[in-house]
Write an enzyme that holds these catalytic residues in place. Structure first.
Site, mmCIF file in Angstrom:
data_model
loop_
_atom_site.group_PDB
_atom_site.id
_atom_site.type_symbol
_atom_site.label_atom_id
_atom_site.label_comp_id
_atom_site.label_asym_id
_atom_site.label_seq_id
_atom_site.Cartn_x
_atom_site.Cartn_y
_atom_site.Cartn_z
ATOM 1 N N ILE A 41 0.828 -1.210 0.000
ATOM 2 C CA ILE A 41 0.000 0.000 0.000
ATOM 3 C C ILE A 41 0.861 1.258 0.000
ATOM 4 N N ASP B 6 12.314 2.492 4.480
ATOM 5 C CA ASP B 6 11.836 1.105 4.481
ATOM 6 C C ASP B 6 12.995 0.175 4.845
ATOM 7 N N ALA C 86 4.645 1.632 7.426
ATOM 8 C CA ALA C 86 5.480 0.443 7.724
ATOM 9 C C ALA C 86 4.860 -0.396 8.824
ATOM 10 N N THR D 89 -5.953 -0.126 10.470
ATOM 11 C CA THR D 89 -6.792 -1.140 9.856
ATOM 12 C C THR D 89 -8.151 -1.232 10.542
ATOM 13 N N ASP D 90 -9.138 -1.711 9.798
ATOM 14 C CA ASP D 90 -10.461 -1.943 10.404
ATOM 15 C C ASP D 90 -10.431 -3.108 11.389
ATOM 16 N N GLU D 91 -9.351 -3.909 11.338
ATOM 17 C CA GLU D 91 -9.290 -5.090 12.213
ATOM 18 C C GLU D 91 -9.203 -4.729 13.684
ATOM 19 N N TYR E 194 -1.538 -9.590 15.204
ATOM 20 C CA TYR E 194 -1.390 -8.445 14.287
ATOM 21 C C TYR E 194 -2.324 -7.302 14.665
ATOM 22 N N LYS F 72 -1.727 -3.380 16.055
ATOM 23 C CA LYS F 72 -2.196 -2.178 15.337
ATOM 24 C C LYS F 72 -3.078 -1.340 16.280
ATOM 25 N N ASN G 28 -7.354 -4.018 1.235
ATOM 26 C CA ASN G 28 -6.932 -3.457 -0.056
ATOM 27 C C ASN G 28 -6.628 -4.559 -1.063
ATOM 28 N N PHE H 247 -4.499 -13.048 0.353
ATOM 29 C CA PHE H 247 -5.536 -13.890 -0.250
ATOM 30 C C PHE H 247 -5.631 -13.771 -1.783
ATOM 31 N N PRO I 259 -3.699 -12.188 -4.259
ATOM 32 C CA PRO I 259 -2.511 -12.567 -5.051
ATOM 33 C C PRO I 259 -2.123 -14.029 -4.888
ATOM 34 N N LYS J 234 -6.424 -22.057 -2.300
ATOM 35 C CA LYS J 234 -6.701 -22.585 -0.947
ATOM 36 C C LYS J 234 -7.676 -21.654 -0.235
ATOM 37 N N LEU J 235 -8.774 -22.248 0.246
ATOM 38 C CA LEU J 235 -9.790 -21.459 0.943
ATOM 39 C C LEU J 235 -9.860 -21.902 2.403
HETATM 40 P P1 NAD Z 1 3.251 -4.836 3.496
HETATM 41 O O1 NAD Z 1 3.565 -5.967 4.407
HETATM 42 O O2 NAD Z 1 3.017 -5.106 2.062
HETATM 43 O O3 NAD Z 1 4.433 -3.757 3.565
HETATM 44 C C1 NAD Z 1 5.035 -3.374 4.757
HETATM 45 C C2 NAD Z 1 6.281 -2.551 4.426
HETATM 46 O O4 NAD Z 1 6.847 -2.074 5.664
HETATM 47 C C3 NAD Z 1 7.368 -3.354 3.708
HETATM 48 O O5 NAD Z 1 7.923 -2.591 2.665
HETATM 49 C C4 NAD Z 1 8.405 -3.603 4.809
HETATM 50 O O6 NAD Z 1 9.717 -3.739 4.304
HETATM 51 C C5 NAD Z 1 8.248 -2.352 5.645
HETATM 52 N N1 NAD Z 1 8.677 -2.553 7.046
HETATM 53 C C6 NAD Z 1 8.309 -3.573 7.863
HETATM 54 N N2 NAD Z 1 8.899 -3.427 9.056
HETATM 55 C C7 NAD Z 1 9.658 -2.289 8.992
HETATM 56 C C8 NAD Z 1 10.473 -1.603 9.916
HETATM 57 N N3 NAD Z 1 10.663 -2.054 11.174
HETATM 58 N N4 NAD Z 1 11.076 -0.450 9.521
HETATM 59 C C9 NAD Z 1 10.897 0.011 8.264
HETATM 60 N N5 NAD Z 1 10.125 -0.603 7.332
HETATM 61 C C10 NAD Z 1 9.511 -1.742 7.701
HETATM 62 O O7 NAD Z 1 2.021 -4.090 4.167
HETATM 63 P P2 NAD Z 1 0.728 -3.439 3.480
HETATM 64 O O8 NAD Z 1 -0.281 -4.484 3.242
HETATM 65 O O9 NAD Z 1 1.178 -2.543 2.388
HETATM 66 O O10 NAD Z 1 0.216 -2.544 4.711
HETATM 67 C C11 NAD Z 1 0.736 -1.227 4.912
HETATM 68 C C12 NAD Z 1 0.027 -0.601 6.086
HETATM 69 O O11 NAD Z 1 -1.364 -0.541 5.836
HETATM 70 C C13 NAD Z 1 0.184 -1.369 7.390
HETATM 71 O O12 NAD Z 1 0.314 -0.431 8.435
HETATM 72 C C14 NAD Z 1 -1.117 -2.131 7.524
HETATM 73 O O13 NAD Z 1 -1.430 -2.360 8.874
HETATM 74 C C15 NAD Z 1 -2.082 -1.140 6.908
HETATM 75 N N6 NAD Z 1 -3.311 -1.716 6.299
HETATM 76 C C16 NAD Z 1 -3.217 -2.731 5.392
HETATM 77 C C17 NAD Z 1 -4.368 -3.186 4.761
HETATM 78 C C18 NAD Z 1 -4.305 -4.281 3.708
HETATM 79 O O14 NAD Z 1 -5.344 -4.678 3.187
HETATM 80 N N7 NAD Z 1 -3.136 -4.787 3.336
HETATM 81 C C19 NAD Z 1 -5.604 -2.617 5.090
HETATM 82 C C20 NAD Z 1 -5.666 -1.605 6.041
HETATM 83 C C21 NAD Z 1 -4.499 -1.143 6.626
HETATM 84 O O1 DAU Z 2 -8.932 -5.556 6.965
HETATM 85 C C1 DAU Z 2 -7.679 -5.010 6.734
HETATM 86 C C2 DAU Z 2 -6.610 -6.086 6.815
HETATM 87 O O2 DAU Z 2 -6.732 -6.860 5.621
HETATM 88 C C3 DAU Z 2 -5.207 -5.528 6.959
HETATM 89 O O3 DAU Z 2 -5.095 -4.868 8.185
HETATM 90 C C4 DAU Z 2 -4.152 -6.633 6.864
HETATM 91 O O4 DAU Z 2 -2.862 -6.064 6.853
HETATM 92 C C5 DAU Z 2 -4.365 -7.393 5.564
HETATM 93 O O5 DAU Z 2 -3.461 -8.470 5.478
HETATM 94 C C6 DAU Z 2 -5.798 -7.902 5.482
HETATM 95 O O6 DAU Z 2 -6.028 -8.906 6.511
HETATM 96 P P1 DAU Z 2 -6.837 -10.266 6.204
HETATM 97 O O7 DAU Z 2 -6.426 -11.240 7.214
HETATM 98 O O8 DAU Z 2 -8.274 -9.978 5.999
HETATM 99 O O9 DAU Z 2 -6.204 -10.592 4.735
HETATM 100 P P2 DAU Z 2 -5.696 -11.951 4.054
HETATM 101 O O10 DAU Z 2 -5.368 -11.590 2.647
HETATM 102 O O11 DAU Z 2 -4.684 -12.646 4.859
HETATM 103 O O12 DAU Z 2 -7.018 -12.849 4.062
HETATM 104 C C7 DAU Z 2 -8.235 -12.388 3.497
HETATM 105 C C8 DAU Z 2 -9.298 -13.445 3.784
HETATM 106 O O13 DAU Z 2 -9.013 -14.619 3.009
HETATM 107 C C9 DAU Z 2 -9.346 -13.910 5.227
HETATM 108 O O14 DAU Z 2 -10.701 -14.182 5.575
HETATM 109 C C10 DAU Z 2 -8.536 -15.218 5.224
HETATM 110 C C11 DAU Z 2 -8.824 -15.770 3.850
HETATM 111 N N1 DAU Z 2 -7.752 -16.570 3.212
HETATM 112 C C12 DAU Z 2 -6.502 -16.070 3.177
HETATM 113 C C13 DAU Z 2 -5.481 -16.753 2.534
HETATM 114 C C14 DAU Z 2 -4.073 -16.205 2.499
HETATM 115 C C15 DAU Z 2 -8.079 -17.777 2.586
HETATM 116 O O15 DAU Z 2 -9.248 -18.242 2.612
HETATM 117 N N2 DAU Z 2 -7.081 -18.453 1.934
HETATM 118 C C16 DAU Z 2 -5.794 -17.996 1.880
HETATM 119 O O16 DAU Z 2 -4.937 -18.657 1.261
#
Ligand code: NAD
Ligand code: DAU
Length: 339
Positions: A19, A40, A86, A128-130, A155, A159, A185, A195, A197, A210-211
């Protein structure tokens, strides 16, 4: 009170992750007056390729850790805002080994808040909404800024802790901060452990998707570009000390998303494996983003989920060199967990 910010030089932590890097691309494309420093640590989730090719006079990369207070003393001064992405971000990893989550998500946020305080720099916290826990499938409610915190996983609890640190630093030390809590996202540059990708790249490598559990867990999907525009809106026009929820009304269960992917990739809708559920697996997330929409006038642009998903599938098809080097290792980790 709201004080509009026109940032000339922002520090984006985690700008080589999913993100964060999409936000850096968004700023370069839409805000030519703003220079970005990316900080980073390049953990397993960070990839310098995510920001490759961006103009050098617009984006500077610093390789380092947000827990390194001396480094923050060197790089924070001179910036007019820190946008803190980060994190250790993957729930499954936090169940296998919580410790890095405490370090980066809690201690790292503390270090950045101290730097923001010391150098009087505006701070925006990405969360995050979590933090709100989960909702039942038949609950008409959605999360709002008033929903009590009730995180389920290592996790999400780290947060939640980091959000609370931000609130304390605003109230006690007057740090000029805002917080946003966003839903799931999707889009380019997302690690293959997540999930969407994971399933796309499984299909591309001849592995069955895998579900988890019964597949009926609901996530509220938002395109990462909409997350970026929302963060920019809050950073520049949000009220200090406020929290804004970001969501695009994208609720879907995992089975539906997986069947969409299978269909779009020309596969049979039942061509996947049911695997062991995630311990403590949150049932449903749902965001009410009324505050952000009415107070700051933000609206999402990518509201056609299937169209966004098609683009995302194309991106993984066209960027095999980006994900292939980490795919086997990621799947080996899942296999060891029975997932
Ligand atoms: P990501 O895991 O893809 O990326 C995390 C990045 O942070 C990486 O580039 C990693 O190298 C860097 N990082 C990790 N530890 C570090 C440290 N100690 N110092 C410096 N850099 C460090 O994460 P993402 O999915 O892009 O999420 C980014 C942010 O958004 C997070 O704060 C996450 O909680 C929040 N968020 C994610 C989602 C989602 O759907 N992925 C949704 C809501 C909020
Ligand atoms: O809601 C925001 C959060 O969304 C962020 O804060 C997190 O950083 C981000 O990773 C994401 O968390 P989830 O746990 O929801 O995402 P994930 O992609 O791991 O899983 C999405 C859903 O899919 C969850 O219900 C678990 C399920 N899942 C996941 C994987 C990896 C599967 O069923 N099969 C899988 O292989």
């Amino acid at each position: 009170m709201a004080k509009d910010l026109s940032p000339k030089n922002i520090l984006v932590t985690g700008g080589c992750g999913f993100i964060g890097s999409n936000f850096v691309h968004y700023v370069v494309k839409n805000h030519p007056e703003t220079h970005v420093t990316v900080l980073d640590a390049l953990t397993y989730a960070g990839n310098i390729e995510n920001i490759a090719g961006l103009p050098e006079d617009r984006v500077e990369f610093v390789h380092g850790n947000i827990c390194d207070a001396d480094l923050l003393d060197k790089i924070v001064p001179g910036h007019d805002a820190i946008v803190h992405y980060a994190a250790e971000s993957h729930n499954d990893n936090s169940i296998a080994d919580p410790e890095p989550f405490l370090r980066t998500n809690v201690e790292g946020t503390y270090r950045l808040l101290e730097a923001a305080r010391k150098y009087d720099v505006r701070y925006h916290h990405i969360s995050t909404d979590e933090v709100y826990g989960d909702l039942a499938l038949d609950d008409p409610a959605r999360f709002t800024e008033e929903t009590p915190y009730h995180p389920s996983s290592p996790y999400s609890s780290t947060k939640a802790a980091s959000d609370l640190l931000v609130r304390a630093w605003v109230r006690t030390f007057g740090v000029q901060a805002t917080i946003s809590n966003c839903s799931n996202n999707y889009g380019p540059y997302q690690h293959v452990e997540k999930f969407i990708p994971r399933q796309i790249t499984n299909i591309l490598t001849g592995v069955r998707p895998k579900l988890y559990g019964d597949g009926l867990n609901v996530r509220d999907w938002i395109h990462t570009d909409d997350h970026s525009s929302a963060v920019w809106t809050i950073l520049t026009r949000g009220r200090i000390g406020e929290t804004y929820l970001i969501g695009a009304d994208g609720e879907r269960n995992n089975l539906t998303v997986l069947r969409d992917i299978l269909e779009m990739m020309g596969k049979d809708p039942d061509d996947f494996d049911w695997v062991k559920d995630r311990p403590g697996h949150d049932r449903r997330y749902a965001i009410d983003s009324t505050k952000l929409r009415t107070e700051l006038g933000w609206t999402p642009e990518h509201t056609d989920f299937r169209e966004g998903l098609e683009h995302t599938i194309r991106w993984y098809e066209e960027n095999r060199a980006w994900w292939e080097p980490v795919k086997a290792k990621t799947e080996a980790r899942y296999k060891a967990q029975g997932q």
